[in-house]
Design a protein around this motif. Structure first.
Motif, PDB file in Angstrom:
ATOM      1  N   HIS A   1       1.175  -1.062   0.410  1.00 22.54           N
ATOM      2  CA  HIS A   1       0.189  -0.068   0.384  1.00 22.54           C
ATOM      3  C   HIS A   1       0.862   1.580  -0.346  1.00 22.54           C
ATOM      4  N   ILE A   2       2.087   1.555   0.651  1.00 23.27           N
ATOM      5  CA  ILE A   2       2.420   2.232   0.669  1.00 23.27           C
ATOM      6  C   ILE A   2       3.196   3.103  -0.605  1.00 23.27           C
ATOM      7  N   ALA A   3       3.136   4.323  -1.026  1.00 22.68           N
ATOM      8  CA  ALA A   3       3.157   4.776  -1.866  1.00 22.68           C
ATOM      9  C   ALA A   3       3.499   6.572  -1.975  1.00 22.68           C
ATOM     10  N   GLU A   4       4.161   6.613  -3.245  1.00 19.43           N
ATOM     11  CA  GLU A   4       3.777   8.858  -2.898  1.00 19.43           C
ATOM     12  C   GLU A   4       2.033   8.782  -3.040  1.00 19.43           C
ATOM     13  N   GLY A   5       2.591  10.182  -2.080  1.00 25.66           N
ATOM     14  CA  GLY A   5       1.602  10.896  -1.736  1.00 25.66           C
ATOM     15  C   GLY A   5       0.552  10.318  -0.098  1.00 25.66           C
ATOM     16  N   MET A   6       1.005   9.455   0.012  1.00 24.60           N
ATOM     17  CA  MET A   6       0.984   8.563   1.674  1.00 24.60           C
ATOM     18  C   MET A   6       1.727   9.957   2.771  1.00 24.60           C
ATOM     19  N   THR A   7       0.829  10.046   3.974  1.00 27.87           N
ATOM     20  CA  THR A   7       1.590  10.655   5.307  1.00 27.87           C
ATOM     21  C   THR A   7       2.550   9.560   5.950  1.00 27.87           C
ATOM     22  N   THR A   8       2.925   9.580   6.980  1.00 22.46           N
ATOM     23  CA  THR A   8       4.007   8.149   7.777  1.00 22.46           C
ATOM     24  C   THR A   8       2.537   8.159   8.633  1.00 22.46           C
ATOM     25  N   ARG A   9       2.067   8.324   8.660  1.00 23.65           N
ATOM     26  CA  ARG A   9       0.627   8.482   9.859  1.00 23.65           C
ATOM     27  C   ARG A   9      -0.294   7.188   8.463  1.00 23.65           C
ATOM     28  N   ASP A  10      -0.540   7.624   7.638  1.00 29.92           N
ATOM     29  CA  ASP A  10      -1.238   6.272   6.627  1.00 29.92           C
ATOM     30  C   ASP A  10      -0.190   5.749   7.035  1.00 29.92           C
ATOM     31  N   ILE A  11       0.713   5.464   7.491  1.00 24.48           N
ATOM     32  CA  ILE A  11       1.517   3.950   7.240  1.00 24.48           C
ATOM     33  C   ILE A  11       0.940   3.364   8.643  1.00 24.48           C
ATOM     34  N   ASP A  12       1.313   4.227   9.585  1.00 28.14           N
ATOM     35  CA  ASP A  12       1.045   4.138  11.131  1.00 28.14           C
ATOM     36  C   ASP A  12      -0.233   3.035  10.762  1.00 28.14           C
ATOM     37  N   ALA A  13      -1.709   3.494  10.499  1.00 28.40           N
ATOM     38  CA  ALA A  13      -2.795   3.799  10.040  1.00 28.40           C
ATOM     39  C   ALA A  13      -3.296   2.145   9.258  1.00 28.40           C
TER      40      ALA A  13
END
Length: 175
Positions: free
Chosen positions: A65-77
């Motif tokens: 799921h990781i991609a440009e435009g994501m935030t590191t908070r999105d990774i945490d989610a």
């Protein structure tokens, strides 16, 4: 993939079961005997393996799921969602006050970066996602490096050199 695993409750009981005389004989014969806290029963080793597998599955989900435009908070989610779905607990969350489920270290952040809404991933970034999962009373711990777009020569060298260092270290591991 290497990972760290620990289980404290059973260690004391296991220590009492070990035959101290046999260990001393092995030591005198020239065998390296690690400290008691590093010795594990078969059950503990299996618990470590399972925690490591779950932790690896969580990092696999991040990789999907990781991609440009994501935030590191999105990774945490993603880590929080996947950890719960797999029946684990994010071990970082609340540890010594750490406020998130995972550590995200972008570019020049050495380690233990705290995910947030302001850190948006963009082309040229490298991010290390460091995940520790408690599963069944055991802990699995691993990290993965992700890159976005074309990265600098320095970043490429850093990734290559650290990968070589890990491979070299792993080549010297023995049971």
């Amino acid at each position: 993939m290497a990972y760290f695993c620990a289980h404290v409750r059973e260690q004391r009981r296991f220590t009492m079961i070990l035959d101290e005389n046999r260990i001393e004989l092995l030591r005198r014969a020239g065998n390296h005997i690690p400290p008691m806290r590093f010795l594990k029963t078969d059950k503990q080793i299996e618990g470590c393996r399972e925690a490591g597998k779950v932790n690896s599955l969580i990092l696999d989900a991040v990789g999907k799921h990781i991609a440009e435009g994501m935030t590191t908070r999105d990774i945490d989610a993603i880590v929080m969602r996947e950890t719960k779905a797999l029946g684990g607990r994010p071990a970082c969350l609340g540890y010594e006050g750490f406020p998130k489920a995972v550590c995200t270290s972008v570019n020049n952040v050495i380690c233990h970066g705290i995910p947030n809404r302001q850190q948006v991933l963009k082309a040229g970034d490298i991010v290390n996602v460091d995940c520790t999962t408690e599963y069944g009373g055991y802990y699995g711990d691993a990290s993965r490096m992700f890159t976005f777009g074309e990265i600098s020569e320095t970043a490429e060298r850093l990734i290559r050199t650290t990968g070589e260092a890990v491979e070299l270290a792993e080549s010297h591991l023995v049971p």
